[in-house]
Scaffold this motif. Structure first.
Motif, mmCIF file in Angstrom:
data_model
loop_
_atom_site.group_PDB
_atom_site.id
_atom_site.type_symbol
_atom_site.label_atom_id
_atom_site.label_comp_id
_atom_site.label_asym_id
_atom_site.label_seq_id
_atom_site.Cartn_x
_atom_site.Cartn_y
_atom_site.Cartn_z
ATOM 1 N N ASP A 21 -65.069 -1.842 27.124
ATOM 2 C CA ASP A 21 -63.926 -2.528 26.508
ATOM 3 C C ASP A 21 -62.985 -3.079 27.569
ATOM 4 O OD1 ASP A 21 -64.763 -2.169 23.921
ATOM 5 O OD2 ASP A 21 -63.464 -0.449 23.519
ATOM 6 N N LEU A 22 -62.678 -2.263 28.561
ATOM 7 C CA LEU A 22 -61.709 -2.673 29.569
ATOM 8 C C LEU A 22 -62.285 -3.711 30.528
ATOM 9 C CD1 LEU A 22 -59.936 0.694 30.446
ATOM 10 C CD2 LEU A 22 -59.158 -1.126 28.926
ATOM 11 N N MET A 23 -63.548 -3.571 30.899
ATOM 12 C CA MET A 23 -64.150 -4.535 31.810
ATOM 13 C C MET A 23 -64.236 -5.916 31.177
ATOM 14 S SD MET A 23 -67.126 -2.142 33.524
ATOM 15 C CE MET A 23 -67.790 -3.445 34.566
ATOM 16 N N SER A 24 -64.579 -5.956 29.884
ATOM 17 C CA SER A 24 -64.664 -7.253 29.201
ATOM 18 C C SER A 24 -63.286 -7.844 28.971
ATOM 19 C CB SER A 24 -65.433 -7.110 27.890
ATOM 20 O OG SER A 24 -64.925 -6.063 27.097
ATOM 21 N N LEU A 25 -62.287 -7.002 28.652
ATOM 22 C CA LEU A 25 -60.913 -7.491 28.495
ATOM 23 C C LEU A 25 -60.392 -8.039 29.814
ATOM 24 C CD1 LEU A 25 -58.283 -7.858 26.950
ATOM 25 C CD2 LEU A 25 -57.758 -5.449 27.402
ATOM 26 N N GLN A 26 -60.655 -7.334 30.890
ATOM 27 C CA GLN A 26 -60.226 -7.790 32.214
ATOM 28 C C GLN A 26 -60.806 -9.164 32.532
ATOM 29 O OE1 GLN A 26 -61.962 -5.905 35.745
ATOM 30 N NE2 GLN A 26 -59.884 -5.316 36.343
ATOM 31 N N ASP A 67 -62.064 -13.577 20.346
ATOM 32 C CA ASP A 67 -63.464 -13.957 20.110
ATOM 33 C C ASP A 67 -64.256 -13.921 21.413
ATOM 34 O OD1 ASP A 67 -62.859 -14.296 17.450
ATOM 35 O OD2 ASP A 67 -62.609 -16.480 17.594
ATOM 36 N N LYS A 68 -63.616 -14.355 22.485
ATOM 37 C CA LYS A 68 -64.268 -14.322 23.792
ATOM 38 C C LYS A 68 -64.481 -12.874 24.233
ATOM 39 C CE LYS A 68 -62.975 -17.424 26.797
ATOM 40 N NZ LYS A 68 -62.226 -18.143 27.874
ATOM 41 N N TRP A 69 -63.478 -12.034 24.017
ATOM 42 C CA TRP A 69 -63.574 -10.613 24.361
ATOM 43 C C TRP A 69 -64.740 -9.956 23.613
ATOM 44 C CZ3 TRP A 69 -59.085 -6.653 23.080
ATOM 45 C CH2 TRP A 69 -59.398 -5.410 23.649
ATOM 46 N N ALA A 70 -64.826 -10.242 22.303
ATOM 47 C CA ALA A 70 -65.904 -9.661 21.498
ATOM 48 C C ALA A 70 -67.274 -10.098 22.002
ATOM 49 C CB ALA A 70 -65.725 -10.055 20.036
ATOM 50 N N ALA A 71 -67.361 -11.333 22.498
ATOM 51 C CA ALA A 71 -68.641 -11.817 23.036
ATOM 52 C C ALA A 71 -68.946 -11.154 24.376
ATOM 53 C CB ALA A 71 -68.603 -13.332 23.185
#
Length: 211
Positions: A21-26, A67-71
């Motif tokens: 979660d954090l790596m994709s949010l970053q 949406d980008k985060w979820a992808a």
């Protein structure tokens, strides 16, 4: 009086999802703003709906960023695991006839991505996602919906979570709260019970003879 219903948060309670979660949010924040906050700086944003977290970060289009985060998080699916002991406890609670619920800040599609894929959804009679209430944790509405859906009284229910938002939601709904020490980043969060391992739930729930 043993609890008749146990409701679980998902991230940090059932699933160890913090790193993906954090790596994709970053990654999203870096692309959107050019800034790269540390994973530790971003950690407090977990536990609330994703779009709300991105609004708090001041991104100009939180929904598009979400949406980008979820992808992007799918790139890290291989890092998502079920916490040790969860399967065994869910089996035992189901065998006892304890009503099981999910109360999560994930939207339904996010829930399906991991909880359904990993085979966990079969255990839960009532599922409350961010899509299901206007207000979200720390407001009591998600747990109040669980109470309505199951017909339980607040005193019948124990909510298990890992964040301050989970604790505040439970308190506002009049439900007892157990802190999942195996997943939390803050062991000082106010709670009624501190559980070092999922198996410590079992003495708090009705025994098999009462099921």
């Amino acid at each position: 009086m043993p609890f008749k219903c146990v409701a679980f948060d998902v991230d940090g309670t059932l699933l160890d999802t913090v790193k993906p979660d954090l790596m994709s949010l970053q990654k999203v924040i870096r692309e959107e703003t050019g800034q790269t906050p540390s994973l530790e700086e971003l950690r407090p944003l977990l536990g609330i709906p994703g779009v709300t977290a991105l609004e708090q970060l001041g991104l100009p289009d939180p929904q598009a960023a979400f949406d980008k985060w979820a992808a992007y998080v799918r790139e890290y699916d291989h890092l998502i695991t079920v916490f040790p002991g969860i399967w065994e406890v869910l089996d035992e609670l189901r065998d006892r006839g304890v009503t099981l619920g999910l109360v999560t800040s994930r939207c339904r599609s996010e829930l399906d991505r991991d909880v359904t894929r990993l085979g966990l959804l079969q255990y839960f009679r009532a599922v409350v996602c961010a899509d299901d209430t206007e207000r979200h944790k720390p407001d009591p509405d998600p747990l109040l919906k669980l109470l309505a859906d199951t017909g339980m009284n607040p005193g019948d229910v124990l909510y298990i979570g890992d964040t301050i938002y989970d604790s505040q939601c439970a308190r506002a709904a009049g439900v007892k709260f157990a802190l999942a020490l195996w997943g939390t980043m803050d062991p000082a969060i106010p709670c009624d019970y501190r559980l070092a391992h999922p198996a410590e739930l079992l003495p708090l729930c009705r025994p098999a003879a009462e099921a």
